[in-house]
Design an enzyme around this catalytic site. Structure first.
Site, PDB file in Angstrom:
ATOM      1  N   ASP A  25       0.857  -1.179   0.000  1.00 61.03           N
ATOM      2  CA  ASP A  25       0.000   0.000   0.000  1.00 61.03           C
ATOM      3  C   ASP A  25       0.900   1.238   0.000  1.00 61.03           C
ATOM      4  O   ASP A  25       2.077   1.168   0.388  1.00 61.03           O
ATOM      5  CB  ASP A  25      -0.885  -0.033   1.248  1.00 61.03           C
ATOM      6  N   GLY A  40      -5.186   2.702  -3.340  1.00 63.87           N
ATOM      7  CA  GLY A  40      -6.480   3.253  -3.714  1.00 63.87           C
ATOM      8  C   GLY A  40      -6.349   4.421  -4.669  1.00 63.87           C
ATOM      9  O   GLY A  40      -7.341   4.904  -5.217  1.00 63.87           O
ATOM     10  N   ASP A  65      -2.408  -0.477   5.925  1.00 67.15           N
ATOM     11  CA  ASP A  65      -2.832   0.172   7.168  1.00 67.15           C
ATOM     12  C   ASP A  65      -4.335   0.371   7.301  1.00 67.15           C
ATOM     13  O   ASP A  65      -4.815   0.732   8.368  1.00 67.15           O
ATOM     14  CB  ASP A  65      -2.150   1.540   7.296  1.00 67.15           C
TER      15      ASP A  65
END
Length: 243
Positions: free
Chosen positions: A9, A44, A193
């Site tokens: 991420d 994202g 996270d």
């Protein structure tokens, strides 16, 4: 266990609070790649804000963007794309207006923040986001989404809800990449996270949560590493990958 692929991420994980990759993280990634380990960014974010970080790290594998709605090669070739239907987007906008939330909406071309394009038709939609100042309202909207829609719900922060098409998440995209590379998920290490990282953390042979991760993410992980502002990614790579 021999790790053959690392999926990271970005925000709250690889990047520090200044949106930078620390020198220690860079060095750990460089050493892992020198051992033949594939390094994938799984975020994202839109491709437009993911690819510059991949270029900075000189990566040469795949990029998962929009929580798995797109998969790209690091040289900018689209591999896979999964969109949200126009009707669902219209209903999500109506829900945003009903509850007066903050919002953002991501198409294949750009991101709109707290604004809605004049025409929704003719665009391909990847992700919808709600932003909240109020935890009670956040939980109310989550329940409403869960009850009324068959959509993929997650977050990238405790103050938001991120919505993707059904079945679209980082784990599903990671599985597609592993199939292309001939790598088993048991030979993968992931780190994240937030709620949009949980499924890929659970799917991997070694799932890492950051010290700053949400509690449910830590509970899903095999191991908790250091804070994203303290090169926690490097700590995890040094422990589980470098030999």
């Amino acid at each position: 266990m021999s790790i053959k692929l690392i999926a990271l991420d970005m925000d709250g994980t690889l990047l520090n609070s200044e949106n930078q990759v620390s020198e220690r993280n860079k060095e750990a990634i460089k050493k892992a790649r020198a051992q033949g380990v594939e390094v994938v960014l799984s975020t994202g974010r839109h491709i437009s804000t993911c690819k510059p970080i991949a270029d900075e790290l000189e990566l040469s594998s795949y990029l998962i963007t929009g929580n798995g709605s797109e998969i790209w090669t690091t040289d900018g070739q689209l591999v896979d794309r999964q969109t949200i239907g126009l009707q669902e987007i219209k209903e999500l906008i109506a829900l945003h207006k009903k509850h007066k939330t903050g919002m953002w909406i991501t198409s294949t071309e750009r991101i709109w923040r707290n604004e809605i394009p004049e025409s929704l038709e003719g665009l391909l939609w990847l992700k919808f986001g709600f932003h909240f100042e109020d935890e009670v309202l956040r939980d109310e909207v989550w329940k409403e989404l869960e009850h009324n829609y068959q959509l993929e719900l997650s977050n990238s922060s405790p103050t938001n809800i991120e919505v993707n098409a059904t079945g679209i998440n980082k784990a599903a995209a990671l599985e597609k990449i592993c199939l292309r590379l001939g790598i088993a998920l048991k030979d993968v290490m992931t780190a994240g996270d937030s709620l949009n990282d949980i499924k890929m953390i659970q799917a991997a042979g070694i799932g890492i949560a950051m010290e700053n991760a949400q509690e449910s993410v830590k509970a899903a992980a095999d191991w908790v590493t250091g804070h994203h502002n303290d090169s926690g990614v490097a700590t995890a790579i040094e422990k589980w990958v470098l030999q």
